[in-house]
Design a protein around this motif. Structure first.
Motif, mmCIF file in Angstrom:
data_model
loop_
_atom_site.group_PDB
_atom_site.id
_atom_site.type_symbol
_atom_site.label_atom_id
_atom_site.label_comp_id
_atom_site.label_asym_id
_atom_site.label_seq_id
_atom_site.Cartn_x
_atom_site.Cartn_y
_atom_site.Cartn_z
ATOM 1 N N PHE A 1 0.812 -1.210 0.000
ATOM 2 C CA PHE A 1 0.000 0.000 0.000
ATOM 3 C C PHE A 1 0.850 1.266 0.000
ATOM 4 C CE2 PHE A 1 -2.209 3.488 2.089
ATOM 5 C CZ PHE A 1 -3.439 3.496 1.465
ATOM 6 N N PHE A 2 1.873 1.326 0.845
ATOM 7 C CA PHE A 2 2.654 2.549 0.987
ATOM 8 C C PHE A 2 3.706 2.716 -0.107
ATOM 9 C CE2 PHE A 2 0.920 1.586 5.176
ATOM 10 C CZ PHE A 2 0.291 2.783 5.453
ATOM 11 N N ASP A 3 3.875 1.671 -0.947
ATOM 12 C CA ASP A 3 4.665 1.836 -2.165
ATOM 13 C C ASP A 3 3.785 2.334 -3.308
ATOM 14 O OD1 ASP A 3 6.962 0.985 -0.916
ATOM 15 O OD2 ASP A 3 6.768 -1.099 -1.614
ATOM 16 N N ALA A 4 2.567 1.802 -3.369
ATOM 17 C CA ALA A 4 1.642 2.204 -4.431
ATOM 18 C C ALA A 4 1.129 3.618 -4.224
ATOM 19 C CB ALA A 4 0.474 1.229 -4.497
ATOM 20 N N LEU A 5 0.899 3.987 -2.955
ATOM 21 C CA LEU A 5 0.377 5.319 -2.617
ATOM 22 C C LEU A 5 1.243 5.935 -1.526
ATOM 23 C CD1 LEU A 5 -3.420 4.407 -2.565
ATOM 24 C CD2 LEU A 5 -2.269 5.806 -4.292
ATOM 25 N N PRO A 6 2.485 6.315 -1.862
ATOM 26 C CA PRO A 6 3.378 6.877 -0.846
ATOM 27 C C PRO A 6 2.974 8.297 -0.467
ATOM 28 C CG PRO A 6 4.394 6.997 -3.000
ATOM 29 C CD PRO A 6 3.122 6.247 -3.183
ATOM 30 N N GLU A 7 3.222 8.667 0.757
ATOM 31 C CA GLU A 7 3.015 10.036 1.205
ATOM 32 C C GLU A 7 4.098 10.901 0.580
ATOM 33 O OE1 GLU A 7 0.752 12.202 3.609
ATOM 34 O OE2 GLU A 7 1.820 13.025 1.926
ATOM 35 N N ARG A 8 3.848 12.229 0.420
ATOM 36 C CA ARG A 8 4.843 13.095 -0.200
ATOM 37 C C ARG A 8 6.130 13.123 0.633
ATOM 38 N NH1 ARG A 8 3.827 18.221 -1.807
ATOM 39 N NH2 ARG A 8 1.572 18.034 -1.966
ATOM 40 N N PRO A 9 7.301 13.048 -0.025
ATOM 41 C CA PRO A 9 8.567 12.954 0.706
ATOM 42 C C PRO A 9 8.868 14.175 1.570
ATOM 43 C CG PRO A 9 8.834 12.361 -1.611
ATOM 44 C CD PRO A 9 7.482 12.943 -1.471
ATOM 45 N N ASP A 10 8.426 15.341 1.132
ATOM 46 C CA ASP A 10 8.762 16.562 1.869
ATOM 47 C C ASP A 10 7.766 16.884 2.970
ATOM 48 O OD1 ASP A 10 6.714 17.056 0.145
ATOM 49 O OD2 ASP A 10 7.471 18.970 -0.596
ATOM 50 N N GLY A 11 6.799 16.012 3.166
ATOM 51 C CA GLY A 11 5.824 16.251 4.217
ATOM 52 C C GLY A 11 6.237 15.585 5.515
ATOM 53 N N THR B 1 -11.496 3.991 12.275
ATOM 54 C CA THR B 1 -11.863 5.119 11.420
ATOM 55 C C THR B 1 -10.835 6.233 11.520
ATOM 56 O OG1 THR B 1 -14.221 4.626 11.705
ATOM 57 C CG2 THR B 1 -13.658 6.823 10.923
ATOM 58 N N LEU B 2 -10.502 6.814 10.385
ATOM 59 C CA LEU B 2 -9.672 8.019 10.316
ATOM 60 C C LEU B 2 -10.542 9.128 9.741
ATOM 61 C CD1 LEU B 2 -6.310 6.660 8.840
ATOM 62 C CD2 LEU B 2 -6.677 7.514 11.158
ATOM 63 N N VAL B 3 -10.700 10.211 10.519
ATOM 64 C CA VAL B 3 -11.557 11.301 10.069
ATOM 65 C C VAL B 3 -10.718 12.500 9.692
ATOM 66 C CG1 VAL B 3 -13.531 10.537 11.417
ATOM 67 C CG2 VAL B 3 -11.902 12.123 12.438
ATOM 68 N N LEU B 4 -11.076 13.134 8.590
ATOM 69 C CA LEU B 4 -10.385 14.334 8.105
ATOM 70 C C LEU B 4 -8.868 14.158 8.156
ATOM 71 C CD1 LEU B 4 -12.501 17.313 9.455
ATOM 72 C CD2 LEU B 4 -12.374 16.421 7.139
ATOM 73 N N GLN B 5 -8.433 13.077 7.562
ATOM 74 C CA GLN B 5 -7.004 12.756 7.534
ATOM 75 C C GLN B 5 -6.407 13.237 6.214
ATOM 76 O OE1 GLN B 5 -4.763 11.001 9.709
ATOM 77 N NE2 GLN B 5 -3.367 11.857 8.168
ATOM 78 N N ARG B 6 -5.358 14.095 6.318
ATOM 79 C CA ARG B 6 -4.666 14.508 5.103
ATOM 80 C C ARG B 6 -3.660 13.427 4.709
ATOM 81 N NH1 ARG B 6 -1.496 20.169 3.577
ATOM 82 N NH2 ARG B 6 -0.571 19.364 1.628
ATOM 83 N N TYR B 7 -3.767 12.976 3.469
ATOM 84 C CA TYR B 7 -2.824 11.999 2.941
ATOM 85 C C TYR B 7 -2.665 12.304 1.457
ATOM 86 C CZ TYR B 7 -0.324 7.596 2.377
ATOM 87 O OH TYR B 7 0.657 6.655 2.132
#
Length: 412
Positions: A50-60, A83-89
């Motif tokens: 999952f985290f290879d297919a949809l990685p978080e931005r490197p500079d974040g 549940t994750l609510v209003l999660q920035r990803y």
């Protein structure tokens, strides 16, 4: 009994984004909505960590990925939804290599247990609520919200978006069915015998403006040489493709019967017997008139239909309401139908119609009949084709109405 359900088809049909992870957090399945939301292909996601297919931005910061991993691991450890609510990803932007898109999500992770009771799969439903987060109103509303309230607001936004998408799909489906039904209806309403009457008969059909109310009304004109012809209008209960199909069968049956049995009452008796064996035909209405040009006589019978209107040359109007019986198939046993006749003078005008022409939700039917009679008295000297258009306009339905309209204008 266990239902034979294609769950792949089920997930692809739902408008919410779903993916399924195994216990190693490898993506095993994604539905069409998830691919659309992330702008990824199936090959870019399925079979990938999952985290290879949809990685978080490197500079974040690492907080977004940590929160996502924490939620997934809690599901694996507890076997309970998380549940994750209003999660920035943020996710990679497919049209900008190396670039990322800001995304906010409301995610629910649900476990699926294997035969041994341990978690075997995790279902992720991830609603994109980025537009909600960026809206000014949302910022004002959520300034003082608790985390739980923020989650509820995001969930409501996601559900509203889902309902909007479903409504759009329903509108499109209704529009497609309406077009097919109207095309079928208009094809079946062709009147081969009409050409033999020069300009003395005009017919009009206006489909309902509401897609759910379209089709079921019909008209017909049949020549009965050497000096008679018959006309009919009818209305099938129900709407849509099924109503159009039933209409076609009733119209064809009556057209055939009147050639063998010129009596309108007897023809409607036969049609009523046929209607009992036809699904959706019971309670349909129809009125049949036989016009004898040699004796200048109109013979008619009605099966629960609104009365035709005869306009005399002096402008007076007369309703053909002396031979009215219940709709087709309404009686449990066969009873002979009534029939009546009246004389006409050359130059008189006969108007036959369905209820969409005169019925209005907020008024009595007699008001609509009076409106039609007044318009006919004033404009009845016009040629039939022009008169048909003027009547539609005067009654406010030139562009269609809430129900179908079938109209026949005959210059006798």
């Amino acid at each position: 009994m266990t239902a034979d359900i294609d769950f792949g088809a089920f997930f692809d049909a739902t408008p919410s984004p779903y993916l399924i992870l195994d216990t190693d957090l490898t993506i095993a399945y994604v539905n069409a909505a998830y691919l659309h939301t992330t702008r990824r292909t199936r090959d870019q996601l399925v079979g990938k960590f999952f985290f290879d297919a949809l990685p978080e931005r490197p500079d974040g910061s690492d907080e977004a990925e940590q929160n996502m991993k924490g939620s997934l691991h809690r599901v694996l450890e507890t076997g309970e939804p998380d549940t994750l609510v209003l999660q920035r990803y943020d996710i990679p932007a497919p049209d900008r290599p190396g670039g990322f898109e800001e995304r906010w999500w409301s995610s629910i992770h649900t476990p699926i247990a294997g035969a041994d009771g341990t978690v075997k799969w995790i279902v992720q439903r991830a609603e994109d609520v980025t537009d909600f987060v960026h809206s000014r109103r949302a910022r004002r509303l959520t300034e003082d919200f608790t985390e739980r309230e923020k989650g509820m607001a995001a969930e409501l936004y996601a559900r509203a978006g889902e309902l909007y998408r479903l409504n759009q799909e329903l509108r499109s489906a209704h529009a497609r069915e309406r077009q097919v039904a109207v095309t079928l209806q208009e094809a079946m309403l062709s009147v081969p015998d009409l050409d033999r009457h020069d300009d003395n008969i005009a017919v009009r059909y206006r489909p309902a403006t509401r897609s759910l109310n379209v089709c079921g009304d019909w008209y017909d004109v049949v020549d009965l040489p050497p000096d008679r012809y018959a006309a009919a209008v009818g209305d099938v209960v129900g709407h849509g493709l099924h109503a159009a199909a039933v209409m076609g069968m009733l119209r064809s049956a009556l057209s055939a019967v009147i050639r063998a049995i010129p009596s309108p009452a007897q023809a409607l008796e036969v049609l009523g017997l046929y209607a009992r064996s036809l699904d959706g035909a019971t309670a349909a209405t129809a009125v049949k008139v036989l016009i004898d040009t040699r004796s200048e006589l109109i013979i008619y019978s009605s099966a629960g239909h609104l009365p035709p209107v005869l306009r005399h040359s002096d402008g007076s109007c007369e309703l053909l309401d002396q031979a009215t019986d219940p709709p087709l198939g309404a009686r449990p046993h066969h009873v002979p139908r009534p029939q009546a006749g009246l004389s006409y003078t050359r130059g008189d005008t006969l108007v036959m119609y369905t209820d969409g022409l005169i019925e209005r939700r907020d008024e009595d039917i007699d008001v609509g009949l009076a409106r039609l009679s007044t318009a006919l008295a004033q404009e009845g000297a016009l040629p039939p084709a022009r008169l048909a258009d003027v009547l539609l306009d005067r009654l406010g339905v030139a562009g269609g109405a809430a129900d179908d309209i079938a109209l026949v204008v005959i210059r006798l």
